[in-house]
Design an enzyme around this catalytic site. Structure first.
Site, PDB file in Angstrom:
ATOM      1  N   HIS A 178      78.902  59.817 -30.260  1.00 33.25           N
ATOM      2  CA  HIS A 178      80.248  59.323 -30.580  1.00 33.25           C
ATOM      3  C   HIS A 178      81.315  59.976 -29.714  1.00 33.25           C
ATOM      4  O   HIS A 178      82.370  59.401 -29.474  1.00 33.25           O
ATOM      5  CB  HIS A 178      80.549  59.522 -32.069  1.00 33.25           C
ATOM      6  CG  HIS A 178      79.903  58.485 -32.935  1.00 33.25           C
ATOM      7  ND1 HIS A 178      80.427  58.058 -34.126  1.00 33.25           N
ATOM      8  CD2 HIS A 178      78.753  57.773 -32.759  1.00 33.25           C
ATOM      9  CE1 HIS A 178      79.641  57.128 -34.663  1.00 33.25           C
ATOM     10  NE2 HIS A 178      78.610  56.943 -33.852  1.00 33.25           N
ATOM     11  N   ASP A 179      81.062  61.188 -29.246  1.00 39.28           N
ATOM     12  CA  ASP A 179      81.992  61.820 -28.307  1.00 39.28           C
ATOM     13  C   ASP A 179      81.945  61.085 -26.969  1.00 39.28           C
ATOM     14  O   ASP A 179      82.974  60.672 -26.437  1.00 39.28           O
ATOM     15  CB  ASP A 179      81.632  63.301 -28.115  1.00 39.28           C
ATOM     16  CG  ASP A 179      82.655  64.036 -27.255  1.00 39.28           C
ATOM     17  OD1 ASP A 179      83.832  63.597 -27.229  1.00 39.28           O
ATOM     18  OD2 ASP A 179      82.288  65.040 -26.615  1.00 39.28           O
TER      19      ASP A 179
ATOM     20  N   VAL B 101      83.515  57.457 -26.246  1.00 36.35           N
ATOM     21  CA  VAL B 101      84.966  57.283 -26.351  1.00 36.35           C
ATOM     22  C   VAL B 101      85.641  58.296 -25.433  1.00 36.35           C
ATOM     23  O   VAL B 101      85.570  59.502 -25.677  1.00 36.35           O
ATOM     24  CB  VAL B 101      85.432  57.482 -27.817  1.00 36.35           C
ATOM     25  CG1 VAL B 101      86.904  57.138 -27.953  1.00 36.35           C
ATOM     26  CG2 VAL B 101      84.592  56.644 -28.770  1.00 36.35           C
TER      27      VAL B 101
ATOM     28  N   GLY C  27      84.617  59.339 -22.663  1.00 37.97           N
ATOM     29  CA  GLY C  27      83.634  60.236 -22.049  1.00 37.97           C
ATOM     30  C   GLY C  27      83.348  61.450 -22.910  1.00 37.97           C
ATOM     31  O   GLY C  27      83.980  61.665 -23.952  1.00 37.97           O
TER      32      GLY C  27
ATOM     33  N   ASN D 292      83.507  56.719 -37.543  1.00 41.02           N
ATOM     34  CA  ASN D 292      83.312  58.173 -37.611  1.00 41.02           C
ATOM     35  C   ASN D 292      83.405  58.720 -39.034  1.00 41.02           C
ATOM     36  O   ASN D 292      83.321  59.941 -39.235  1.00 41.02           O
ATOM     37  CB  ASN D 292      84.332  58.891 -36.723  1.00 41.02           C
ATOM     38  CG  ASN D 292      83.982  58.764 -35.245  1.00 41.02           C
ATOM     39  OD1 ASN D 292      82.800  58.658 -34.890  1.00 41.02           O
ATOM     40  ND2 ASN D 292      84.992  58.760 -34.390  1.00 41.02           N
TER      41      ASN D 292
ATOM     42  N   PRO E  37      79.650  51.116 -30.542  1.00 39.75           N
ATOM     43  CA  PRO E  37      78.950  49.897 -30.945  1.00 39.75           C
ATOM     44  C   PRO E  37      78.840  49.830 -32.455  1.00 39.75           C
ATOM     45  O   PRO E  37      78.710  50.854 -33.121  1.00 39.75           O
ATOM     46  CB  PRO E  37      77.576  50.041 -30.284  1.00 39.75           C
ATOM     47  CG  PRO E  37      77.434  51.478 -29.928  1.00 39.75           C
ATOM     48  CD  PRO E  37      78.801  52.036 -29.777  1.00 39.75           C
TER      49      PRO E  37
ATOM     50  N   THR F  82      65.421  57.398 -35.397  1.00 40.44           N
ATOM     51  CA  THR F  82      64.196  57.908 -36.015  1.00 40.44           C
ATOM     52  C   THR F  82      64.497  59.027 -37.006  1.00 40.44           C
ATOM     53  O   THR F  82      63.637  59.424 -37.775  1.00 40.44           O
ATOM     54  CB  THR F  82      63.197  58.433 -34.946  1.00 40.44           C
ATOM     55  OG1 THR F  82      62.054  58.939 -35.617  1.00 40.44           O
ATOM     56  CG2 THR F  82      63.800  59.556 -34.111  1.00 40.44           C
TER      57      THR F  82
ATOM     58  N   SER G 161      60.235  57.954 -41.931  1.00 42.44           N
ATOM     59  CA  SER G 161      60.117  59.423 -41.851  1.00 42.44           C
ATOM     60  C   SER G 161      61.419  59.993 -41.278  1.00 42.44           C
ATOM     61  O   SER G 161      61.451  60.470 -40.151  1.00 42.44           O
ATOM     62  CB  SER G 161      58.937  59.799 -40.953  1.00 42.44           C
ATOM     63  OG  SER G 161      59.048  59.110 -39.707  1.00 42.44           O
TER      64      SER G 161
ATOM     65  N   ASP H 249      60.053  61.017 -34.475  1.00 41.82           N
ATOM     66  CA  ASP H 249      58.764  60.445 -34.069  1.00 41.82           C
ATOM     67  C   ASP H 249      58.975  59.007 -33.604  1.00 41.82           C
ATOM     68  O   ASP H 249      60.111  58.546 -33.493  1.00 41.82           O
ATOM     69  CB  ASP H 249      57.768  60.511 -35.243  1.00 41.82           C
ATOM     70  CG  ASP H 249      58.299  59.823 -36.492  1.00 41.82           C
ATOM     71  OD1 ASP H 249      59.270  59.038 -36.382  1.00 41.82           O
ATOM     72  OD2 ASP H 249      57.767  60.059 -37.582  1.00 41.82           O
TER      73      ASP H 249
HETATM   74  C1  HEM Z   1      72.950  51.295 -30.272  1.00 39.41           C
HETATM   75  C2  HEM Z   1      74.031  51.309 -30.997  1.00 39.41           C
HETATM   76  C3  HEM Z   1      74.175  52.116 -32.252  1.00 39.41           C
HETATM   77  C4  HEM Z   1      74.700  51.684 -33.421  1.00 39.41           C
HETATM   78  C5  HEM Z   1      75.286  50.313 -33.699  1.00 39.41           C
HETATM   79  C6  HEM Z   1      74.614  52.773 -34.359  1.00 39.41           C
HETATM   80  C7  HEM Z   1      75.081  52.723 -35.665  1.00 39.41           C
HETATM   81  C8  HEM Z   1      74.832  53.689 -36.619  1.00 39.41           C
HETATM   82  C9  HEM Z   1      75.232  53.605 -38.000  1.00 39.41           C
HETATM   83  C10 HEM Z   1      76.032  52.467 -38.628  1.00 39.41           C
HETATM   84  C11 HEM Z   1      74.754  54.694 -38.638  1.00 39.41           C
HETATM   85  C12 HEM Z   1      74.869  55.033 -40.131  1.00 39.41           C
HETATM   86  C13 HEM Z   1      76.030  55.934 -40.452  1.00 39.41           C
HETATM   87  C14 HEM Z   1      76.170  56.111 -41.946  1.00 39.41           C
HETATM   88  O1  HEM Z   1      76.291  55.102 -42.645  1.00 39.41           O
HETATM   89  O2  HEM Z   1      76.173  57.265 -42.424  1.00 39.41           O
HETATM   90  C15 HEM Z   1      74.057  55.480 -37.660  1.00 39.41           C
HETATM   91  C16 HEM Z   1      73.423  56.665 -37.922  1.00 39.41           C
HETATM   92  C17 HEM Z   1      72.855  57.452 -36.942  1.00 39.41           C
HETATM   93  N1  HEM Z   1      72.872  57.229 -35.592  1.00 39.41           N
HETATM   94 FE1  HEM Z   1      73.396  55.515 -34.685  1.00 39.41          FE
HETATM   95  N2  HEM Z   1      74.023  53.828 -33.746  1.00 39.41           N
HETATM   96  C18 HEM Z   1      73.746  53.485 -32.464  1.00 39.41           C
HETATM   97  C19 HEM Z   1      73.217  54.310 -31.491  1.00 39.41           C
HETATM   98  C20 HEM Z   1      72.901  55.625 -31.692  1.00 39.41           C
HETATM   99  C21 HEM Z   1      72.606  56.573 -30.650  1.00 39.41           C
HETATM  100  C22 HEM Z   1      72.685  56.267 -29.166  1.00 39.41           C
HETATM  101  C23 HEM Z   1      72.299  57.739 -31.251  1.00 39.41           C
HETATM  102  C24 HEM Z   1      71.921  59.047 -30.628  1.00 39.41           C
HETATM  103  C25 HEM Z   1      71.191  59.156 -29.559  1.00 39.41           C
HETATM  104  C26 HEM Z   1      72.393  57.521 -32.667  1.00 39.41           C
HETATM  105  C27 HEM Z   1      72.099  58.459 -33.626  1.00 39.41           C
HETATM  106  C28 HEM Z   1      72.254  58.267 -34.980  1.00 39.41           C
HETATM  107  C29 HEM Z   1      71.781  59.194 -35.978  1.00 39.41           C
HETATM  108  C30 HEM Z   1      70.986  60.457 -35.710  1.00 39.41           C
HETATM  109  C31 HEM Z   1      72.166  58.693 -37.212  1.00 39.41           C
HETATM  110  C32 HEM Z   1      71.940  59.330 -38.593  1.00 39.41           C
HETATM  111  C33 HEM Z   1      73.188  60.129 -38.971  1.00 39.41           C
HETATM  112  C34 HEM Z   1      73.081  60.916 -40.258  1.00 39.41           C
HETATM  113  O3  HEM Z   1      71.971  61.162 -40.766  1.00 39.41           O
HETATM  114  O4  HEM Z   1      74.140  61.316 -40.765  1.00 39.41           O
HETATM  115  N3  HEM Z   1      72.788  56.244 -32.900  1.00 39.41           N
HETATM  116  N4  HEM Z   1      74.130  54.846 -36.443  1.00 39.41           N
END
Ligand code: HEM
Ligand SMILES: *[C@@H]1O[C@H](CO)[C@@H](O)[C@H](O)[C@H]1NC(C)=O
Ligand SMILES: *[C@@H]1O[C@H](CO)[C@@H](O)[C@H](O)[C@H]1NC(C)=O
Ligand SMILES: *[C@@H]1O[C@H](CO)[C@@H](O)[C@H](O)[C@H]1NC(C)=O
Length: 327
Positions: A69-70, A73, A75, A97, A165, A196, A248, A253
């Protein structure tokens, strides 16, 4: 001789063109950037991060997400860390965020680093290091973090809303989003693998369950059994219930790719990876390789790519004293 002088001039010019090209590709980041100014940096960061992760492993996913997220937006400039002020809504205040966590980890790591190397290490670099260490500490992949980013001074909520996104995006929109920050289609599939680990709230999924096209319908691309399971967990308007990202969520994984390929990807944006031959091929590649090694290797490469987005280096930006405030 005139000729040899001419040739050596051409040669020097060529060298210089090459050196400029190299600078703009590597953007001046370097894994050894703090070798002289803060030699124990990586140890300090890992130690301070481990204190949190060993007690609360569920902080690892949001810390990985924070770096993403950093970077998307303005960079990778630490803009996600800045607090709102009376005259400005910062990125933190933006809807995408709202569930970010772990700012206290960044602050603790920064104080530990400041004690040893005052005024030297940027908050943007700390976010990149902590993301890597958090993932490695829960037995995920490791990679070498390029360093030398400087901190930005601007953070605007509406930019986070526009640049991050959304989980409702289709494959065309996702590819465009990643392309707009210089990331490839492969980076999109590999970094989506970050899902994952960790959790989501129902609001990211509810339209798929209750009102997909505005006619009270469901998303036909979802596996029916998974759909039924999600409907038992989430209710319309539910803002508190938590879902796991894959089967998981504590383990880094390849299960994310298994679930996606079984039409059990949680978000439309996860499911969308099957809607394009190129992205679908990458999903299947991650599955067909025995074990997780190729995914782990790819993930490290794509994280380095992500860490290069729009960085401030040299004399640009500043080294913040406190990560939540500009100097
Ligand atoms: C491809 C576009 C992506 C979209 C649309 C997206 C969207 C989201 C959304 C909506 C959540 C749930 C947040 C919540 O409700 O608490 C989430 C969680 C998460 N995203 Fe993404 N994400 C994307 C890409 C990524 C990328 C590139 C990474 C890191 C390399 C990432 C890592 C994570 C992680 C680790 C969580 C879990 C956060 C937690 O446990 O609090 N995501 N993402
Ligand atoms: C800055 O923001 C963080 C997280 O939003 C909050 O916990 C903290 O209290 C804020 N700091 C100050 C001094 O306002
Ligand atoms: C993706 O969404 C955009 C915006 O809603 C739409 O214009 C486009 O047709 C969609 N593309 C696909 C492949 O569904
Ligand atoms: C479903 O979406 C439509 C169109 O956006 C809206 O008019 C309707 O109120 C929604 N229904 C529910 C149950 O939310």
């Amino acid at each position: 001789m005139a000729l040899s002088k001419f040739l050596s001039l051409i040669f020097l010019q060529l060298l210089c063109v090459l050196c400029v090209l190299k600078l703009s590709n590597g953007q001046g980041l370097d894994v050894n950037f703090y070798e002289k100014t803060c030699p124990s940096l990586e140890y300090i960061v890992k130690d301070a991060t481990a204190k949190f992760i060993s007690r609360t492993p569920s902080l690892a996913p949001p810390l990985l997400r924070m770096h993403f997220h950093d970077c998307f937006v303005r960079g990778c400039d630490g803009s996600v860390l800045l607090n709102s002020t009376s005259s400005n809504q910062a990125e933190k205040a933006a809807i995408p965020n709202q569930f970010l966590k772990g700012f206290q980890v960044i602050d603790a790591v920064k104080s530990a680093v400041e004690k040893k190397c005052p005024g030297v290490v940027s908050c943007a670099d700390i976010v990149a290091l902590v993301a890597r260490d958090a993932v490695t500490l829960i037995k995920g992949p490791s990679w070498q973090v390029e360093l030398g980013r400087r901190d930005g001074t601007v953070s605007i909520a509406s930019e986070a809303l526009n640049k991050l996104p959304s989980p409702f995006m289709n494959i065309t929109q996702l590819k465009a989003s990643f392309q707009s920050v210089g990331l490839s289609v492969k980076d999109l599939v590999v970094l989506s693998g970050g899902h994952t680990i960790g959790i989501s709230h129902c609001i990211g999924v509810n339209p798929r369950l209750f009102n997909f096209t505005g006619k009270g319908d469901t998303d036909p691309s979802l596996d029916p059994k998974y759909l039924a399971q999600l409907k038992r967990q989430c209710k319309p308007g539910d803002v508190t219930t938590i879902l796991q990202m894959d089967r998981s969520p504590k383990k880094f994984d390849i299960d994310y790719y298994t679930t996606v390929s079984q039409r059990r990807g949680l978000f439309q944006s996860d499911a969308a990876l099957l809607d394009d031959t190129e992205t679908k091929t990458y999903v299947q590649q991650h599955l067909s390789h025995a074990g997780s090694k190729s995914f782990f290797d790819d993930f490290g490469v794509s994280m380095v790519n992500m860490g290069r987005i729009g960085v401030l280096t040299g004399k640009n930006g500043e080294i913040r004293k406190q990560c939540a405030f500009v100097n």
